[in-house]
Write a protein that holds these residues in place. Structure first.
Motif, PDB file in Angstrom:
ATOM      1  N   LEU A 173       0.831  -1.207   0.000  1.00 37.75           N
ATOM      2  CA  LEU A 173       0.000   0.000   0.000  1.00 37.75           C
ATOM      3  C   LEU A 173       0.860   1.250   0.000  1.00 37.75           C
ATOM      4  O   LEU A 173       0.621   2.194  -0.752  1.00 37.75           O
ATOM      5  CB  LEU A 173      -0.915   0.012   1.229  1.00 37.75           C
ATOM      6  N   LEU A 174       1.873   1.258   0.850  1.00 37.83           N
ATOM      7  CA  LEU A 174       2.754   2.420   0.946  1.00 37.83           C
ATOM      8  C   LEU A 174       3.523   2.644  -0.352  1.00 37.83           C
ATOM      9  O   LEU A 174       3.816   3.792  -0.723  1.00 37.83           O
ATOM     10  CB  LEU A 174       3.729   2.234   2.113  1.00 37.83           C
ATOM     11  N   SER A 175       3.818   1.564  -1.069  1.00 35.30           N
ATOM     12  CA  SER A 175       4.572   1.672  -2.322  1.00 35.30           C
ATOM     13  C   SER A 175       3.820   2.461  -3.381  1.00 35.30           C
ATOM     14  O   SER A 175       4.438   3.045  -4.282  1.00 35.30           O
ATOM     15  CB  SER A 175       4.896   0.277  -2.871  1.00 35.30           C
ATOM     16  N   SER A 176       2.496   2.502  -3.283  1.00 34.12           N
ATOM     17  CA  SER A 176       1.718   3.269  -4.248  1.00 34.12           C
ATOM     18  C   SER A 176       1.918   4.768  -4.085  1.00 34.12           C
ATOM     19  O   SER A 176       1.468   5.552  -4.912  1.00 34.12           O
ATOM     20  CB  SER A 176       0.228   2.935  -4.117  1.00 34.12           C
ATOM     21  N   GLN A 177       2.614   5.171  -3.003  1.00 35.50           N
ATOM     22  CA  GLN A 177       2.874   6.591  -2.742  1.00 35.50           C
ATOM     23  C   GLN A 177       4.371   6.899  -2.675  1.00 35.50           C
ATOM     24  O   GLN A 177       4.775   7.901  -2.101  1.00 35.50           O
ATOM     25  CB  GLN A 177       2.214   7.011  -1.409  1.00 35.50           C
ATOM     26  N   ILE A 178       5.196   6.047  -3.271  1.00 32.33           N
ATOM     27  CA  ILE A 178       6.647   6.291  -3.243  1.00 32.33           C
ATOM     28  C   ILE A 178       6.992   7.634  -3.873  1.00 32.33           C
ATOM     29  O   ILE A 178       7.903   8.336  -3.431  1.00 32.33           O
ATOM     30  CB  ILE A 178       7.402   5.137  -3.950  1.00 32.33           C
ATOM     31  N   HIS A 179       6.247   8.015  -4.929  1.00 27.71           N
ATOM     32  CA  HIS A 179       6.529   9.299  -5.594  1.00 27.71           C
ATOM     33  C   HIS A 179       6.347  10.475  -4.634  1.00 27.71           C
ATOM     34  O   HIS A 179       6.999  11.512  -4.790  1.00 27.71           O
ATOM     35  CB  HIS A 179       5.622   9.465  -6.814  1.00 27.71           C
ATOM     36  N   ILE A 180       5.488  10.328  -3.637  1.00 28.94           N
ATOM     37  CA  ILE A 180       5.317  11.381  -2.637  1.00 28.94           C
ATOM     38  C   ILE A 180       6.444  11.342  -1.616  1.00 28.94           C
ATOM     39  O   ILE A 180       6.869  12.376  -1.095  1.00 28.94           O
ATOM     40  CB  ILE A 180       3.940  11.233  -1.944  1.00 28.94           C
ATOM     41  N   LEU A 181       6.955  10.140  -1.341  1.00 23.23           N
ATOM     42  CA  LEU A 181       8.028   9.993  -0.360  1.00 23.23           C
ATOM     43  C   LEU A 181       9.359  10.572  -0.840  1.00 23.23           C
ATOM     44  O   LEU A 181      10.169  11.024  -0.029  1.00 23.23           O
ATOM     45  CB  LEU A 181       8.230   8.518  -0.014  1.00 23.23           C
ATOM     46  N   ILE A 182       9.595  10.548  -2.147  1.00 25.38           N
ATOM     47  CA  ILE A 182      10.924  10.925  -2.632  1.00 25.38           C
ATOM     48  C   ILE A 182      10.952  12.231  -3.416  1.00 25.38           C
ATOM     49  O   ILE A 182      12.019  12.765  -3.699  1.00 25.38           O
ATOM     50  CB  ILE A 182      11.530   9.805  -3.505  1.00 25.38           C
ATOM     51  N   SER A 183       9.781  12.747  -3.783  1.00 25.02           N
ATOM     52  CA  SER A 183       9.750  13.940  -4.633  1.00 25.02           C
ATOM     53  C   SER A 183       9.201  15.137  -3.878  1.00 25.02           C
ATOM     54  O   SER A 183       8.280  15.007  -3.065  1.00 25.02           O
ATOM     55  CB  SER A 183       8.891  13.684  -5.876  1.00 25.02           C
ATOM     56  N   LYS A 184       9.747  16.303  -4.135  1.00 24.82           N
ATOM     57  CA  LYS A 184       9.232  17.528  -3.522  1.00 24.82           C
ATOM     58  C   LYS A 184       7.831  17.848  -4.018  1.00 24.82           C
ATOM     59  O   LYS A 184       7.015  18.420  -3.303  1.00 24.82           O
ATOM     60  CB  LYS A 184      10.164  18.711  -3.826  1.00 24.82           C
ATOM     61  N   THR A 185       7.557  17.476  -5.254  1.00 21.99           N
ATOM     62  CA  THR A 185       6.247  17.737  -5.840  1.00 21.99           C
ATOM     63  C   THR A 185       5.246  16.695  -5.353  1.00 21.99           C
ATOM     64  O   THR A 185       5.490  15.497  -5.462  1.00 21.99           O
ATOM     65  CB  THR A 185       6.310  17.681  -7.374  1.00 21.99           C
ATOM     66  N   ILE A 186       4.127  17.157  -4.811  1.00 19.42           N
ATOM     67  CA  ILE A 186       3.073  16.243  -4.381  1.00 19.42           C
ATOM     68  C   ILE A 186       2.094  16.082  -5.537  1.00 19.42           C
ATOM     69  O   ILE A 186       1.258  16.952  -5.787  1.00 19.42           O
ATOM     70  CB  ILE A 186       2.358  16.769  -3.124  1.00 19.42           C
ATOM     71  N   ALA A 187       2.231  14.990  -6.244  1.00  9.57           N
ATOM     72  CA  ALA A 187       1.390  14.738  -7.420  1.00  9.57           C
ATOM     73  C   ALA A 187       0.317  13.718  -7.075  1.00  9.57           C
ATOM     74  O   ALA A 187       0.611  12.649  -6.539  1.00  9.57           O
ATOM     75  CB  ALA A 187       2.254  14.225  -8.571  1.00  9.57           C
ATOM     76  N   THR A 188      -0.946  14.058  -7.347  1.00  9.81           N
ATOM     77  CA  THR A 188      -2.059  13.145  -7.123  1.00  9.81           C
ATOM     78  C   THR A 188      -2.972  13.158  -8.340  1.00  9.81           C
ATOM     79  O   THR A 188      -2.835  14.004  -9.213  1.00  9.81           O
ATOM     80  CB  THR A 188      -2.876  13.549  -5.878  1.00  9.81           C
ATOM     81  N   GLY A 189      -3.908  12.237  -8.351  1.00 12.38           N
ATOM     82  CA  GLY A 189      -4.854  12.175  -9.463  1.00 12.38           C
ATOM     83  C   GLY A 189      -4.744  10.855 -10.197  1.00 12.38           C
ATOM     84  O   GLY A 189      -3.757  10.126 -10.059  1.00 12.38           O
ATOM     85  N   PRO A 190      -5.743  10.525 -10.998  1.00  7.17           N
ATOM     86  CA  PRO A 190      -5.786   9.224 -11.680  1.00  7.17           C
ATOM     87  C   PRO A 190      -4.562   8.906 -12.526  1.00  7.17           C
ATOM     88  O   PRO A 190      -4.141   7.762 -12.606  1.00  7.17           O
ATOM     89  CB  PRO A 190      -7.048   9.344 -12.550  1.00  7.17           C
ATOM     90  N   ARG A 191      -3.993   9.913 -13.181  1.00  4.47           N
ATOM     91  CA  ARG A 191      -2.838   9.651 -14.053  1.00  4.47           C
ATOM     92  C   ARG A 191      -1.664   9.096 -13.247  1.00  4.47           C
ATOM     93  O   ARG A 191      -0.964   8.186 -13.690  1.00  4.47           O
ATOM     94  CB  ARG A 191      -2.429  10.935 -14.774  1.00  4.47           C
ATOM     95  N   VAL A 192      -1.437   9.632 -12.056  1.00  7.43           N
ATOM     96  CA  VAL A 192      -0.351   9.163 -11.191  1.00  7.43           C
ATOM     97  C   VAL A 192      -0.760   7.888 -10.459  1.00  7.43           C
ATOM     98  O   VAL A 192       0.014   6.935 -10.356  1.00  7.43           O
ATOM     99  CB  VAL A 192       0.049  10.265 -10.185  1.00  7.43           C
ATOM    100  N   ASP A 193      -1.990   7.861  -9.956  1.00  7.10           N
ATOM    101  CA  ASP A 193      -2.455   6.728  -9.165  1.00  7.10           C
ATOM    102  C   ASP A 193      -2.568   5.451  -9.996  1.00  7.10           C
ATOM    103  O   ASP A 193      -2.578   4.351  -9.436  1.00  7.10           O
ATOM    104  CB  ASP A 193      -3.815   7.047  -8.541  1.00  7.10           C
TER     105      ASP A 193
END
Length: 401
Positions: A173-193
């Motif tokens: 579950l946490l792996s689905s948010q790795i991009h938030i853990l390592i990037s300054k940019t908080i990207a959300t939305g269907p394209r990222v998810d």
């Protein structure tokens, strides 16, 4: 025979095949990360999902599953390290700039982001609500999860086995948010998810069906429930897909009809000539029919790629005009300016063009579409005022000059 077995055990296969497979896999993973960094979410979700499946199928402990996945782990680590080294080299060499998801998060910000990523991972699992991915879709997946957890917790396995499995589930579950853990940019939305949540949902459904095979007496009962849930889920997904196609088709037809009207007005303008080349300038954006057609669209703030993008005034507007224009007449500047963006960026060429319009007495007379003065051709400038979003501010600014 023993010699052959030892060689096979050390290499993971005869003739060094494992080495070449790992090398090819590393290069492919490196390329995937370079193409879109969010693919890292996919890689780790599938890794933890694969470990869980191996534990469930073979009834082996976590350490044994990790040993069987040793080459996968090595490949993933090498791909990440190689990508990071190449990326850092390109940054220090000046070939690329730090931007968007490529801007890495500092270590002292990690704890706060870890908490945020954990909350978002669980929220997406139980309360994911976006246009064409409403709560009814999310709630359709939850019974699969509950049935799986109920049957799994009642398996005749050790506490350590169950704890290890559920810990891997948390990591997935946490792996689905790795991009938030390592990037300054908080990207959300269907394209990222799409790169994390989609695979998690598929894995949950697969596990729900697999776990029923462990319960011989009640196997058919649970499988029938899952079958009914699957039919409802597929039906709901088809309805949402058809609704999305219908909405975008209506919006696309609206924009294409509008585009034809604009081109017709341009072609009939007395100053227009297909032999000339112009600098295009667009004020404002086309009215967004997508948000008008979708119920309660105002409550969705982030999924711009689903409801907010318009054909004509986003991405490269030249391509939109070329749908129905026999030639590219916007060759003077090589692009169509967005007046708002150019004004905010204080673009010198744009400022010069606005000053020319002001000096000719044209800028102050511009009006939004469909007014007669919404399309103006002056010398090598072709102006279209879609909406008066920032027109008045620009007029005031250059009137003072």
């Amino acid at each position: 025979k023993k010699e052959g077995e030892n060689t096979k055990y050390k290499l993971g296969g005869g003739g060094g095949k494992t080495f070449w497979i790992c090398l090819i896999a590393t290069l492919l993973l490196h390329w995937a990360l370079a193409a879109y960094q969010v693919f890292l979410d996919t890689a780790f979700v599938l890794l933890f999902g694969g470990l869980m499946q191996t534990m469930l199928d073979k009834k082996i402990p976590l350490k044994t599953a990790l040993f069987q996945f040793r080459f996968v782990l090595i490949t993933l680590i090498v791909a990440i390290v190689s990508y990071k080294l190449v990326f850092d080299y390109l940054k220090t060499s000046g070939y690329i700039n730090e931007a968007h998801n490529a801007t890495m998060l500092s270590l002292n910000e990690m704890p706060k982001r870890f908490s945020m990523a954990t909350q978002m991972a669980f929220k997406q699992l139980i309360h994911y609500d976006f246009p064409f991915l409403p709560l009814s879709i999310t709630y359709s997946f939850l019974p699969f999860l509950f049935i799986f957890l109920f049957l799994f917790l009642n398996l005749k396995q050790s506490f350590l086995f169950k704890f290890s499995f559920l810990f891997l589930f948390f990591l997935m579950l946490l792996s689905s948010q790795i991009h938030i853990l390592i990037s300054k940019t908080i990207a959300t939305g269907p394209r990222v998810d799409f790169y994390g949540l989609l695979f998690i949902r598929v894995i949950i459904v697969i596990f729900a069906f697999k776990i029923t095979l462990e319960w011989i007496k009640t196997k058919h009962f649970f499988q029938n429930i899952l079958l009914v849930l699957s039919i409802f889920l597929i039906w709901n997904s088809i309805i949402q897909n058809l609704s999305a196609q219908r909405l975008h088709k209506l919006a696309f037809d609206f924009e294409m009809n509008l585009l034809n009207r604009i081109i017709d007005r341009i072609e009939n303008h007395p100053q227009f000539n297909y032999q000339e080349r112009y600098c295009g300038i667009v004020f404002g954006e086309v009215a967004n029919l997508r948000t008008k057609l979708y119920p309660n669209a105002q409550k969705y703030k982030t999924p711009s790629e689903i409801l907010h993008h318009r054909l004509i005034t986003e991405w490269n507007p030249i391509e939109a005009f070329l749908y129905n224009m026999p030639e590219n007449v916007f060759g003077a500047c090589g692009k169509i300016y967005s007046a708002e963006r150019a004004f905010l960026e204080n673009d010198p060429q744009f400022n010069q063009m606005m000053q020319r319009l002001q000096n000719a007495g044209i800028l102050q007379n511009l009006k939004p579409w469909p007014d007669q003065n919404s399309i103006v051709i002056f010398e090598n400038l072709l102006i279209w005022v879609a909406q008066d979003d920032s027109l008045k501010n620009i007029q005031k600014h250059f009137q003072k000059k």
